[in-house]
Design an enzyme around this catalytic site. Structure first.
Site, PDB file in Angstrom:
ATOM      1  N   HIS A 148       0.817  -1.219   0.000  1.00 25.69           N
ATOM      2  CA  HIS A 148       0.000   0.000   0.000  1.00 25.69           C
ATOM      3  C   HIS A 148       0.850   1.268   0.000  1.00 25.69           C
ATOM      4  O   HIS A 148       0.337   2.351  -0.256  1.00 25.69           O
ATOM      5  CB  HIS A 148      -1.024  -0.021   1.146  1.00 25.69           C
ATOM      6  CG  HIS A 148      -0.492   0.365   2.474  1.00 25.69           C
ATOM      7  ND1 HIS A 148      -0.122  -0.540   3.442  1.00 25.69           N
ATOM      8  CD2 HIS A 148      -0.278   1.583   3.024  1.00 25.69           C
ATOM      9  CE1 HIS A 148       0.287   0.102   4.520  1.00 25.69           C
ATOM     10  NE2 HIS A 148       0.200   1.390   4.284  1.00 25.69           N
ATOM     11  N   ASP A 194      -0.157  -7.566   1.751  1.00 28.52           N
ATOM     12  CA  ASP A 194       0.348  -6.195   1.667  1.00 28.52           C
ATOM     13  C   ASP A 194       1.880  -6.185   1.699  1.00 28.52           C
ATOM     14  O   ASP A 194       2.493  -5.862   2.713  1.00 28.52           O
ATOM     15  CB  ASP A 194      -0.240  -5.384   2.835  1.00 28.52           C
ATOM     16  CG  ASP A 194       0.016  -3.899   2.702  1.00 28.52           C
ATOM     17  OD1 ASP A 194       0.500  -3.466   1.636  1.00 28.52           O
ATOM     18  OD2 ASP A 194      -0.278  -3.167   3.671  1.00 28.52           O
ATOM     19  N   SER A 286       4.137   2.361   8.303  1.00 24.80           N
ATOM     20  CA  SER A 286       3.829   1.313   7.330  1.00 24.80           C
ATOM     21  C   SER A 286       5.041   0.840   6.555  1.00 24.80           C
ATOM     22  O   SER A 286       5.913   1.631   6.200  1.00 24.80           O
ATOM     23  CB  SER A 286       2.794   1.816   6.332  1.00 24.80           C
ATOM     24  OG  SER A 286       1.525   1.660   6.874  1.00 24.80           O
TER      25      SER A 286
HETATM   26  N1  ARG Z   1      -1.175   2.088   7.391  1.00 26.45           N
HETATM   27  C1  ARG Z   1      -0.342   2.833   8.291  1.00 26.45           C
HETATM   28  C2  ARG Z   1       0.701   3.559   7.515  1.00 26.45           C
HETATM   29  O1  ARG Z   1       0.477   3.759   6.349  1.00 26.45           O
HETATM   30  C3  ARG Z   1       0.168   1.964   9.389  1.00 26.45           C
HETATM   31  C4  ARG Z   1      -0.902   1.722  10.331  1.00 26.45           C
HETATM   32  C5  ARG Z   1      -0.595   0.775  11.386  1.00 26.45           C
HETATM   33  N2  ARG Z   1      -1.626   0.937  12.332  1.00 26.45           N
HETATM   34  C6  ARG Z   1      -1.708   0.275  13.456  1.00 26.45           C
HETATM   35  N3  ARG Z   1      -2.656   0.600  14.249  1.00 26.45           N
HETATM   36  N4  ARG Z   1      -0.845  -0.649  13.773  1.00 26.45           N
HETATM   37  O2  ARG Z   1       1.663   4.066   8.034  1.00 26.45           O
END
Ligand code: ARG
Length: 332
Positions: A148, A194, A286
């Site tokens: 992503h 992912d 992420s």
């Molecule tokens: N999708 C998030 C990012 O793009 C990471 C999220 C992780 N969230 C969590 N509650 N562990 O950085």
């Protein structure tokens, strides 16, 4: 059309067929119907608005919101796409869970501690303009990150930086990306599989830069794993951490995590959940590593908010994408 004004009969075959001549609709009924319809539409709009509110919340939790910063703090945001967020949050949300913990202010990853790059030499920053993700160096020329973070963009949009403790990366070594390889089953709607591999334009080596190998096992429920990153230190925050943060969390049983996310996301075998009270990865983390004994077991993927009770962080299970990754690196 269906409204018969002053006794004139409707003309035309269709209407004649549809409406029995002895029970033609009357204006009053039509108006009543329209009022009812208007009422229903309003209700529908209210529901949609509610969902949108939830979506916004989840999305920002996951980093779509723009993170701004001062001169020293590079404004960043993660590359989280909206699709999944919508999917995750458009569904029913357990109200009790929603009330949970985000108000506890913690000063790191969320609830972590400051560390230096020498403890985590395989972590790299992945930048696309003001957006931030992380990745792990699998070999000197290959970075494993979250799909992503990169899907839909081109290699030339990204910069990879290794050997840095600080967000601004002044002490690090920079590389560009020559190709992007997204895992075959990844969709931003479901966030399944992912994972993505980035080939660097040249080997990334230097002080405090090292590689990590992909684990060939799924960590047991309850076992301790480590996360790291420069992401925000509090849910809803828009400022990334100036220094690398790390936290220890525990693996959550797959069945338990499925229940936790029921109605919001499908937890698949390509995922791995982990949590600890007040500790979690968050926006900007992420793509970063989940490790145990210097072995890479997970990739930071998504979560509902950050460090909320009842919502573990969700990570890509490295064991499940390992074969794919090995093949990509061997053939490119
Ligand atoms: N999708 C998030 C990012 O793009 C990471 C999220 C992780 N969230 C969590 N509650 N562990 O950085």
């Amino acid at each position: 059309m269906f409204c018969r004004i002053s006794g004139n009969k409707s003309r035309g075959k269709v209407i004649a067929k549809t409406v029995h001549s002895d029970m033609l609709w009357r204006c009053e009924y039509l108006i009543l119907g329209m009022l009812l319809l208007a009422e229903l539409t309003q209700l529908g709009e209210a529901v949609t608005a509610n969902q949108q509110r939830r979506n916004r919340r989840l999305r920002s939790d996951n980093g779509t919101k723009r993170l701004t910063g001062t001169k020293n703090q590079t404004g960043i945001r993660s590359n989280r796409r909206q699709g999944t967020a919508r999917k995750l949050s458009a569904k029913r949300v357990n109200q009790n869970k929603k009330a949970a913990t985000s108000s506890k202010i913690q000063s790191r990853i969320v609830g972590g501690t400051s560390t230096t790059i020498s403890t985590t030499p395989y972590i790299v920053q992945l930048r696309r303009g003001s957006n931030l993700c992380s990745g792990s160096l699998i070999t000197e020329q290959w970075v494993l990150t979250a799909a992503h973070c990169v899907k839909g963009y081109s290699a030339s949009d990204f910069t990879v930086r290794g050997g840095t403790t600080t967000l601004d990366g002044s002490d690090g070594v920079t590389r560009s990306v020559s190709s992007i390889h997204v895992a075959p089953k990844f969709t931003s709607k479901k966030m399944n599989m992912d994972a993505a591999l980035l080939k660097l334009n040249q080997s990334l080596t230097g002080t405090n830069i090292g590689t990590i190998s992909m684990g060939n096992y799924r960590p047991k429920a309850g076992s301790r794993v480590r996360i790291a990153g420069w992401g925000v230190t509090k849910e809803g925050s828009t400022t990334a951490s100036k220094t690398l943060q790390t936290a220890q969390i525990r693996v959550v049983r797959q069945q338990k995590c499925r229940k936790d996310y029921r109605g919001q996301a499908t937890i698949t075998k390509y995922m791995l959940c982990a949590r600890a009270a007040g500790k979690d990865s968050c926006s900007g983390d992420s793509g970063g590593p989940v490790t145990r004994n210097n072995t890479l077991l997970g990739i930071v993927s998504f979560g509902y908010g950050c460090a909320r009770a009842g919502y573990p962080g969700v990570y890509t299970a490295v064991v499940a994408i390992r074969q794919w990754a090995t093949n990509i690196m061997a053939n490119n």
